[in-house]
Design a protein around this motif. Structure first.
Motif, PDB file in Angstrom:
ATOM      1  N   SER A 188     -28.492 -50.488 -41.249  1.00 25.08           N
ATOM      2  CA  SER A 188     -29.540 -49.680 -41.866  1.00 25.08           C
ATOM      3  C   SER A 188     -30.793 -49.565 -41.001  1.00 25.08           C
ATOM      4  CB  SER A 188     -29.924 -50.262 -43.232  1.00 25.08           C
ATOM      5  OG  SER A 188     -30.426 -51.575 -43.087  1.00 25.08           O
ATOM      6  N   GLU A 189     -30.958 -50.417 -39.992  1.00 23.56           N
ATOM      7  CA  GLU A 189     -32.156 -50.411 -39.153  1.00 23.56           C
ATOM      8  C   GLU A 189     -31.896 -49.882 -37.745  1.00 23.56           C
ATOM      9  OE1 GLU A 189     -35.136 -51.108 -40.459  1.00 23.56           O
ATOM     10  OE2 GLU A 189     -34.086 -51.413 -42.362  1.00 23.56           O
ATOM     11  N   MET A 190     -30.621 -49.574 -37.442  1.00 27.80           N
ATOM     12  CA  MET A 190     -30.268 -49.045 -36.124  1.00 27.80           C
ATOM     13  C   MET A 190     -28.944 -48.300 -36.221  1.00 27.80           C
ATOM     14  SD  MET A 190     -28.840 -52.417 -34.139  1.00 27.80           S
ATOM     15  CE  MET A 190     -29.910 -53.621 -34.900  1.00 27.80           C
ATOM     16  N   ARG A 191     -28.628 -47.549 -35.172  1.00 26.31           N
ATOM     17  CA  ARG A 191     -27.329 -46.892 -35.049  1.00 26.31           C
ATOM     18  C   ARG A 191     -26.566 -47.553 -33.922  1.00 26.31           C
ATOM     19  NH1 ARG A 191     -27.869 -40.416 -35.780  1.00 26.31           N
ATOM     20  NH2 ARG A 191     -28.477 -40.534 -37.945  1.00 26.31           N
ATOM     21  N   ALA A 192     -25.257 -47.640 -34.058  1.00 27.89           N
ATOM     22  CA  ALA A 192     -24.399 -48.158 -32.991  1.00 27.89           C
ATOM     23  C   ALA A 192     -23.158 -47.275 -32.932  1.00 27.89           C
ATOM     24  CB  ALA A 192     -24.017 -49.607 -33.253  1.00 27.89           C
ATOM     25  N   THR A 193     -22.877 -46.779 -31.727  1.00 26.51           N
ATOM     26  CA  THR A 193     -21.769 -45.845 -31.544  1.00 26.51           C
ATOM     27  C   THR A 193     -21.061 -46.154 -30.237  1.00 26.51           C
ATOM     28  OG1 THR A 193     -23.079 -44.134 -32.657  1.00 26.51           O
ATOM     29  CG2 THR A 193     -21.152 -43.396 -31.413  1.00 26.51           C
ATOM     30  N   VAL A 194     -19.735 -46.097 -30.258  1.00 28.63           N
ATOM     31  CA  VAL A 194     -18.941 -46.190 -29.035  1.00 28.63           C
ATOM     32  C   VAL A 194     -18.497 -44.768 -28.696  1.00 28.63           C
ATOM     33  CG1 VAL A 194     -16.861 -47.128 -27.965  1.00 28.63           C
ATOM     34  CG2 VAL A 194     -18.204 -48.544 -29.546  1.00 28.63           C
ATOM     35  N   TRP A 195     -18.832 -44.339 -27.461  1.00 30.20           N
ATOM     36  CA  TRP A 195     -18.546 -42.988 -26.987  1.00 30.20           C
ATOM     37  C   TRP A 195     -17.407 -43.035 -25.979  1.00 30.20           C
ATOM     38  CZ3 TRP A 195     -21.641 -38.713 -28.378  1.00 30.20           C
ATOM     39  CH2 TRP A 195     -22.793 -39.023 -29.109  1.00 30.20           C
ATOM     40  N   TYR A 196     -16.499 -42.053 -26.050  1.00 27.20           N
ATOM     41  CA  TYR A 196     -15.359 -41.967 -25.140  1.00 27.20           C
ATOM     42  C   TYR A 196     -15.479 -40.699 -24.311  1.00 27.20           C
ATOM     43  CZ  TYR A 196     -13.503 -45.674 -27.990  1.00 27.20           C
ATOM     44  OH  TYR A 196     -13.348 -46.867 -28.647  1.00 27.20           O
ATOM     45  N   PHE A 197     -15.325 -40.832 -22.993  1.00 26.29           N
ATOM     46  CA  PHE A 197     -15.494 -39.728 -22.056  1.00 26.29           C
ATOM     47  C   PHE A 197     -14.257 -39.540 -21.202  1.00 26.29           C
ATOM     48  CE2 PHE A 197     -19.644 -41.320 -23.000  1.00 26.29           C
ATOM     49  CZ  PHE A 197     -20.494 -40.230 -22.984  1.00 26.29           C
ATOM     50  N   GLU A 198     -13.887 -38.293 -20.993  1.00 29.64           N
ATOM     51  CA  GLU A 198     -12.879 -37.925 -20.010  1.00 29.64           C
ATOM     52  C   GLU A 198     -13.625 -37.488 -18.749  1.00 29.64           C
ATOM     53  OE1 GLU A 198      -9.669 -38.492 -20.415  1.00 29.64           O
ATOM     54  OE2 GLU A 198     -10.110 -39.233 -22.428  1.00 29.64           O
ATOM     55  N   PRO A 199     -12.958 -37.440 -17.583  1.00 35.04           N
ATOM     56  CA  PRO A 199     -13.645 -37.048 -16.353  1.00 35.04           C
ATOM     57  C   PRO A 199     -14.426 -35.748 -16.516  1.00 35.04           C
ATOM     58  CG  PRO A 199     -11.479 -37.886 -15.814  1.00 35.04           C
ATOM     59  CD  PRO A 199     -11.545 -37.792 -17.329  1.00 35.04           C
ATOM     60  N   GLY A 200     -15.689 -35.772 -16.090  1.00 33.47           N
ATOM     61  CA  GLY A 200     -16.547 -34.598 -16.136  1.00 33.47           C
ATOM     62  C   GLY A 200     -17.300 -34.394 -17.437  1.00 33.47           C
ATOM     63  N   GLU A 201     -16.943 -35.099 -18.506  1.00 34.03           N
ATOM     64  CA  GLU A 201     -17.652 -34.921 -19.773  1.00 34.03           C
ATOM     65  C   GLU A 201     -19.024 -35.580 -19.686  1.00 34.03           C
ATOM     66  OE1 GLU A 201     -14.310 -34.374 -23.204  1.00 34.03           O
ATOM     67  OE2 GLU A 201     -14.820 -36.451 -22.688  1.00 34.03           O
ATOM     68  N   GLU A 202     -19.958 -35.031 -20.472  1.00 37.61           N
ATOM     69  CA  GLU A 202     -21.316 -35.535 -20.377  1.00 37.61           C
ATOM     70  C   GLU A 202     -22.091 -35.382 -21.676  1.00 37.61           C
ATOM     71  OE1 GLU A 202     -24.078 -33.182 -17.916  1.00 37.61           O
ATOM     72  OE2 GLU A 202     -22.566 -31.603 -17.987  1.00 37.61           O
ATOM     73  N   ILE A 203     -23.179 -36.106 -21.733  1.00 39.23           N
ATOM     74  CA  ILE A 203     -24.210 -35.898 -22.740  1.00 39.23           C
ATOM     75  C   ILE A 203     -25.385 -35.293 -21.978  1.00 39.23           C
ATOM     76  CG2 ILE A 203     -25.853 -37.008 -24.290  1.00 39.23           C
ATOM     77  CD1 ILE A 203     -23.668 -38.986 -25.028  1.00 39.23           C
ATOM     78  N   GLN A 204     -25.767 -34.080 -22.356  1.00 36.90           N
ATOM     79  CA  GLN A 204     -26.808 -33.343 -21.651  1.00 36.90           C
ATOM     80  C   GLN A 204     -28.143 -34.088 -21.674  1.00 36.90           C
ATOM     81  OE1 GLN A 204     -26.694 -30.208 -20.117  1.00 36.90           O
ATOM     82  NE2 GLN A 204     -24.478 -30.198 -20.363  1.00 36.90           N
ATOM     83  N   TYR A 205     -28.955 -33.824 -20.682  1.00 36.84           N
ATOM     84  CA  TYR A 205     -30.313 -34.357 -20.576  1.00 36.84           C
ATOM     85  C   TYR A 205     -31.108 -33.933 -21.808  1.00 36.84           C
ATOM     86  CZ  TYR A 205     -34.922 -34.952 -18.277  1.00 36.84           C
ATOM     87  OH  TYR A 205     -36.210 -35.313 -17.939  1.00 36.84           O
ATOM     88  N   HIS A 206     -31.654 -34.905 -22.534  1.00 40.55           N
ATOM     89  CA  HIS A 206     -32.380 -34.648 -23.769  1.00 40.55           C
ATOM     90  C   HIS A 206     -33.333 -35.812 -24.028  1.00 40.55           C
ATOM     91  CE1 HIS A 206     -29.244 -37.415 -25.042  1.00 40.55           C
ATOM     92  NE2 HIS A 206     -29.960 -37.666 -26.128  1.00 40.55           N
ATOM     93  N   ALA A 207     -34.100 -35.723 -25.091  1.00 41.22           N
ATOM     94  CA  ALA A 207     -34.995 -36.797 -25.507  1.00 41.22           C
ATOM     95  C   ALA A 207     -35.003 -36.838 -27.028  1.00 41.22           C
ATOM     96  CB  ALA A 207     -36.407 -36.558 -24.974  1.00 41.22           C
ATOM     97  N   HIS A 208     -35.564 -37.901 -27.572  1.00 36.73           N
ATOM     98  CA  HIS A 208     -35.725 -38.026 -29.025  1.00 36.73           C
ATOM     99  C   HIS A 208     -37.197 -38.274 -29.336  1.00 36.73           C
ATOM    100  CE1 HIS A 208     -31.418 -38.168 -29.664  1.00 36.73           C
ATOM    101  NE2 HIS A 208     -31.344 -39.012 -28.657  1.00 36.73           N
ATOM    102  N   SER A 209     -37.657 -37.774 -30.470  1.00 33.28           N
ATOM    103  CA  SER A 209     -39.067 -37.935 -30.817  1.00 33.28           C
ATOM    104  C   SER A 209     -39.387 -39.360 -31.261  1.00 33.28           C
ATOM    105  CB  SER A 209     -39.470 -36.943 -31.914  1.00 33.28           C
ATOM    106  OG  SER A 209     -38.717 -37.170 -33.087  1.00 33.28           O
ATOM    107  N   GLU A 210     -38.467 -40.020 -31.948  1.00 29.98           N
ATOM    108  CA  GLU A 210     -38.740 -41.350 -32.497  1.00 29.98           C
ATOM    109  C   GLU A 210     -37.795 -42.431 -31.998  1.00 29.98           C
ATOM    110  OE1 GLU A 210     -39.355 -41.610 -36.809  1.00 29.98           O
ATOM    111  OE2 GLU A 210     -39.177 -39.422 -36.832  1.00 29.98           O
ATOM    112  N   GLN A 211     -36.582 -42.072 -31.711  1.00 22.18           N
ATOM    113  CA  GLN A 211     -35.546 -43.066 -31.458  1.00 22.18           C
ATOM    114  C   GLN A 211     -35.563 -43.608 -30.027  1.00 22.18           C
ATOM    115  OE1 GLN A 211     -31.267 -42.002 -31.799  1.00 22.18           O
ATOM    116  NE2 GLN A 211     -31.347 -43.361 -33.571  1.00 22.18           N
TER     117      GLN A 211
END
Length: 133
Positions: free
Chosen positions: A38-61
């Motif tokens: 309830s006080e945080m998020r936890a996630t396991v992310w799986y990537f194949e070659p070349g996959e990405e999370i785009q450059y971004h920011a968060h206001s609070e997190q």
């Protein structure tokens, strides 16, 4: 209950490509949901070659990342000051609120990253270029 133990193999995979309007199209295991966080998020992310999370920011997190498996190229820092950094198994990195961050999987097999973010608010990605002072 004050504690809970789960096995990652028992956490169902969520395919983000099946959720409209939620980039990126990656597979995740929302371990925080399974643990009842309830006080945080936890996630396991799986990537194949070349996959990405785009450059971004968060206001609070604030987010903490840990490379479980594979090699990644990170883009970290404020707009106009961002730099590229390599990260492989065992590497940690952090992104404070309003600091740009993104990562691309550059390995040959599957890449796996654990992310932990707090507070656990819905904090959609912001364009770091729009946060310039």
């Amino acid at each position: 209950m004050d504690y809970k133990v789960i096995d990652l193999d028992d956490v169902p995979v969520t395919d983000l490509s099946e959720i409209e309007g939620v980039p990126p199209d990656l597979d995740i295991k929302p371990v925080g949901d399974q643990l009842g966080l309830s006080e945080m998020r936890a996630t396991v992310w799986y990537f194949e070659p070349g996959e990405e999370i785009q450059y971004h920011a968060h206001s609070e997190q604030e987010e903490l990342y840990f490379v479980v498996q594979g090699e990644f190229s990170l883009k970290l820092g404020r707009s106009g000051e961002a730099e590229y950094v390599d990260a492989d198994e065992g590497s940690f990195w952090v992104a404070k609120p309003e600091i740009g961050h993104g990562h691309r999987y550059v390995g040959d097999d599957q890449g796996i990253v654990l992310s932990v973010g707090a507070p656990p608010v819905e904090d959609p990605g912001l364009d770091p270029h729009e946060l310039d002072d």
